[in-house]
Design a protein around this motif. Structure first.
Motif, short mmCIF file in Angstrom:
data_model
loop_
_atom_site.label_atom_id
_atom_site.label_comp_id
_atom_site.label_asym_id
_atom_site.label_seq_id
_atom_site.Cartn_x
_atom_site.Cartn_y
_atom_site.Cartn_z
N ASP A 136 0.84 -1.20 0.00
CA ASP A 136 0.00 0.00 0.00
C ASP A 136 0.87 1.26 0.00
O ASP A 136 0.59 2.23 -0.70
CB ASP A 136 -0.92 0.01 1.22
N ILE A 137 1.93 1.22 0.81
CA ILE A 137 2.84 2.36 0.89
C ILE A 137 3.53 2.59 -0.46
O ILE A 137 3.53 3.70 -1.00
CB ILE A 137 3.89 2.15 2.00
N ASP A 138 4.09 1.53 -1.02
CA ASP A 138 4.87 1.68 -2.25
C ASP A 138 4.01 1.94 -3.48
O ASP A 138 4.55 2.26 -4.55
CB ASP A 138 5.71 0.42 -2.48
N SER A 139 2.70 1.82 -3.38
CA SER A 139 1.83 2.10 -4.52
C SER A 139 1.67 3.59 -4.78
O SER A 139 1.15 4.00 -5.82
CB SER A 139 0.45 1.46 -4.30
N ASN A 140 2.12 4.43 -3.85
CA ASN A 140 2.00 5.87 -4.00
C ASN A 140 3.18 6.45 -4.78
O ASN A 140 4.27 5.87 -4.82
CB ASN A 140 1.93 6.53 -2.62
N ASP A 141 2.96 7.60 -5.39
CA ASP A 141 4.01 8.26 -6.15
C ASP A 141 4.95 9.06 -5.26
O ASP A 141 6.13 9.23 -5.58
CB ASP A 141 3.40 9.19 -7.20
N VAL A 142 4.42 9.58 -4.16
CA VAL A 142 5.23 10.38 -3.23
C VAL A 142 5.25 9.68 -1.88
O VAL A 142 4.22 9.52 -1.24
CB VAL A 142 4.67 11.81 -3.08
N ILE A 143 6.44 9.24 -1.45
CA ILE A 143 6.61 8.57 -0.16
C ILE A 143 7.50 9.45 0.71
O ILE A 143 8.65 9.71 0.37
CB ILE A 143 7.28 7.18 -0.30
N ILE A 144 6.97 9.91 1.84
CA ILE A 144 7.69 10.82 2.72
C ILE A 144 8.14 10.05 3.96
O ILE A 144 7.32 9.43 4.64
CB ILE A 144 6.81 12.01 3.12
N ARG A 145 9.44 10.09 4.25
CA ARG A 145 10.00 9.40 5.42
C ARG A 145 10.83 10.38 6.25
O ARG A 145 11.21 11.45 5.77
CB ARG A 145 10.84 8.20 4.99
#
Length: 305
Positions: A147-156
């Motif tokens: 679910d996390i990796d399916s997004n275009d923008v991942i903020i950590r």
């Protein structure tokens, strides 16, 4: 004795200025309190470089450029990084280009502003495909990775760990970090954006680049969370906000309410409010940060849908 008394008075006035800029801005500092420091030769001789730099910033923000320029001439600066990035930018755009230690710092601050605009446009253009992954354990499970990796923008954030990809995914493109030595990892080359979270980063720190010495060499974009984001949160919370809340509030100001299901690893949704446990093994010398988690949790609910 006279020198000690003058120094004590000067220190008290500048402590006041620091307090005001934490919750407001340099424009809110009452200039009358500084008049004899700037116009009385006896007082001005006691100012150190740090105090002169802050004085110049206050004067520029209050449009007293001639006095600011006179004090600037009195500075004895050995390194370009000694001046605040914000001050160097203001000096540059006010045509003080020929003065010592201005040009490189000005270019850096202009790059920070350009990257900030680029980041805000990126957040706006991808508003339906943004995921925020905090460093807590809440909401992270074996099924959350895809679910996390399916997004275009991942903020950590800070010292995150993508080696535990089964729980938190492996995709990364925005790294948000605080500006001190607590950060032991460097993910700047792995991300499209590096964002420094520090209250009044441009205005307050006398040597902001020392907190991130590789700032000038990044291939990607780097910027800071705007100072007004921190000022508004401090005014609402009556305390310093966490990095996660500051980032979420910034995105909220750009896009409006953020989907709750796109937020992972934040303890603001938990009744236990465990803000100390991370999904990875944290460094033992982790610095304690004082936040009011209950106020943050209540404020959090205003930002999500």
């Amino acid at each position: 004795m006279r020198g000690a008394a003058v120094s004590n008075e000067i220190n008290a006035v500048f402590r006041y200025a620091d307090y005001i800029t934490q919750i407001n801005s340099y424009e809110e500092v009452k200039l009358e309190l500084f008049e004899k420091l700037f116009f009385n030769h006896e007082f001005s001789t006691y100012l150190n470089n740090s105090q002169r730099i802050k004085a110049i910033t206050i004067l520029i923000k209050n449009n007293h450029l001639e006095i600011a320029r006179n004090i600037y001439d009195q500075l004895t600066i050995k390194s370009e990084a000694t001046l605040p990035v914000f001050l160097q930018h203001v000096v540059y755009i006010n045509k003080w280009r020929g003065y010592k230690n201005c040009l490189n710092g000005s270019r850096l601050y202009i790059k920070i502003l350009e990257s900030r605009k680029y980041f805000e446009e990126h957040i706006s253009n991808n508003r339906n495909s943004i995921c925020i992954v905090g460093n807590g354990t809440l909401g992270l499970s074996n099924k959350s990775s895809d679910d996390i990796d399916s997004n275009d923008v991942i903020i950590r954030f800070n010292n995150y760990d993508v080696n535990q990809e089964k729980r938190c995914g492996k995709k990364q493109n925005v790294w948000v970090r605080i500006a001190n030595g607590e950060i032991k990892s460097d993910f700047s080359s792995d991300n499209k954006f590096t964002i420094i979270a520090s209250n009044n980063f441009e205005n307050k720190r006398l040597n902001p680049l020392a907190y991130y010495p590789n700032l000038q060499n990044l291939n990607g974009s780097f910027t800071t969370i705007p100072s007004e984001i921190f000022r508004e949160l401090i005014s609402s919370l009556n305390c310093l906000p966490s990095t996660g809340l500051a980032l979420l509030y910034w995105i909220y100001k750009i896009n409006g309410e953020f989907p709750k299901e796109k937020i992972y690893g934040f303890s603001h949704f938990s009744k236990d409010n465990d803000f100390d446990t991370h999904y990875y093994t944290d460094i033992p010398e982790r610095i304690i940060h004082y936040h009011n988690w209950q106020r943050e949790a209540d404020f959090f609910q205003r930002l999500i849908k």
